[in-house]
Design an enzyme around this catalytic site. Structure first.
Site, PDB file in Angstrom:
ATOM      1  N   HIS A  33     -17.394  -3.521  -4.939  1.00 60.00           N
ATOM      2  CA  HIS A  33     -18.069  -4.091  -5.477  1.00 60.00           C
ATOM      3  C   HIS A  33     -19.337  -5.523  -4.606  1.00 60.00           C
ATOM      4  CE1 HIS A  33     -13.948  -3.194  -8.057  1.00 60.00           C
ATOM      5  NE2 HIS A  33     -15.353  -3.141  -9.048  1.00 60.00           N
ATOM      6  N   SER A 181     -11.784   2.212  -4.277  1.00 59.57           N
ATOM      7  CA  SER A 181     -11.568   2.426  -5.872  1.00 59.57           C
ATOM      8  C   SER A 181     -10.567   1.505  -6.082  1.00 59.57           C
ATOM      9  CB  SER A 181     -10.887   3.281  -6.582  1.00 59.57           C
ATOM     10  OG  SER A 181      -9.973   3.566  -7.227  1.00 59.57           O
TER      11      SER A 181
END
Ligand code: PAF
Length: 283
Positions: A33, A181
């Site tokens: 991210h 993830s």
């Protein structure tokens, strides 16, 4: 950095001049991210990161209630990444009731990940459309790990006339090769080692394609299965070789940019990954 819900976002957006780049997330932020936020920083004068675990994209038997929500740690990641506004709406603000009008992901959303998770992409596109409307960004940055999601958002931008530049960031991997993830948190060490069969198999298929092997979906499946063989703890879900432009299965004489997609379940955790493959069969 400001943090708030819909009202605060609207007020911030009115005050703010210059371009805005959006990074939509469900939180549990990791370095993948962070890479999206860095890219957004380069794309816009201001960066908005949304943190919202969207119930519409979870099936009834999925992990909506268990999904990690380390909000304070997420804010630290956003602060360090130079985010200007963290949009963190309450559930009741986004969905005061069950929505009657939603976005349909069509045929493209019904295959592969969409077939494994019925309704998932309708839920994703509905919340992304809401995030686009609320944030009014000039650009939005998505990770290419969720490649079907990316292709669907691209299609929604075209079909629903959103005036937004869509930026895709290549899959960010941990040192061992596993695609980052938020769900990797669920993996016990033994699960994680089994999960490594996924990037290894994709690598093997990419290498075969690079060496000019006439790789079709069967050959790719063989590569994946041979790596996954003996890993009783890894359950292969789907495997697909699709045209990157249409998400339709590649024909045997396909020429151009394709994507090899894989999903697997490891210790009950659903993982997905993909690798781009380039075919130049006619040359
Ligand atoms: O990729 C995700 O994290 C989610 O699907 C998204 C785009 C934030 C929508 O909830």
């Amino acid at each position: 950095m400001e943090v708030g819900g819909i009202q605060a976002l609207r007020a911030w957006r009115e005050r703010r001049s210059g371009s805005v780049s959006l990074v939509p997330t469900m939180g549990a932020l990791h370095s993948g991210h962070q890479a999206l936020m860095d890219r957004a920083r380069a794309a816009g004068d201001s960066v908005v990161t949304s943190i919202f675990v969207n119930p519409l994209q979870f099936g009834t038997d999925e992990d909506f209630f268990q999904y990690p929500r380390p909000f304070e740690a997420d804010l630290e990641v956003c602060e360090a990444a130079g985010v200007d506004f963290v949009f963190a709406p309450a559930l009741g603000e986004m969905y005061p009731g069950a929505p009657e009008v939603t976005v349909s992901s069509g045929r493209m959303g019904a295959v592969y990940e969409g077939a494994a998770r019925p309704g998932h992409f309708d839920g994703v596109l509905t919340v992304v459309a809401k995030l686009f409307t609320l944030t009014a960004p000039d650009s939005a940055v998505f990770g290419l790990k969720d490649i079907q999601q990316f292709c669907l958002v691209k299609r929604m931008i075209t079909d629903l006339n959103f005036d937004i530049e869509l930026i895709g960031l290549p899959v960010v991997r941990d040192e061992d090769g596993l695609a980052m993830s938020s769900r990797n948190e669920y993996l016990a060490p033994a699960d994680r080692s089994a999960a490594l069969a996924i990037p290894r198999a994709l690598d093997a298929a990419a290498q075969a394609a690079e060496d000019g092997a006439p790789i079709g979906v069967e050959a790719a499946a063989e590569a994946v299965l041979s790596v996954a063989a003996g890993r009783g703890d890894l359950d292969l879900g789907y495997l697909g070789l699709v045209d990157a432009a249409t998400f339709q299965p590649c024909s045997l004489d396909f020429d151009g940019q394709a994507l090899l997609l894989v999903s697997a379940s490891v210790g009950g955790t659903h993982l997905i990954d993909n690798v781009p493959l380039e075919f130049h069969r006619s040359s």
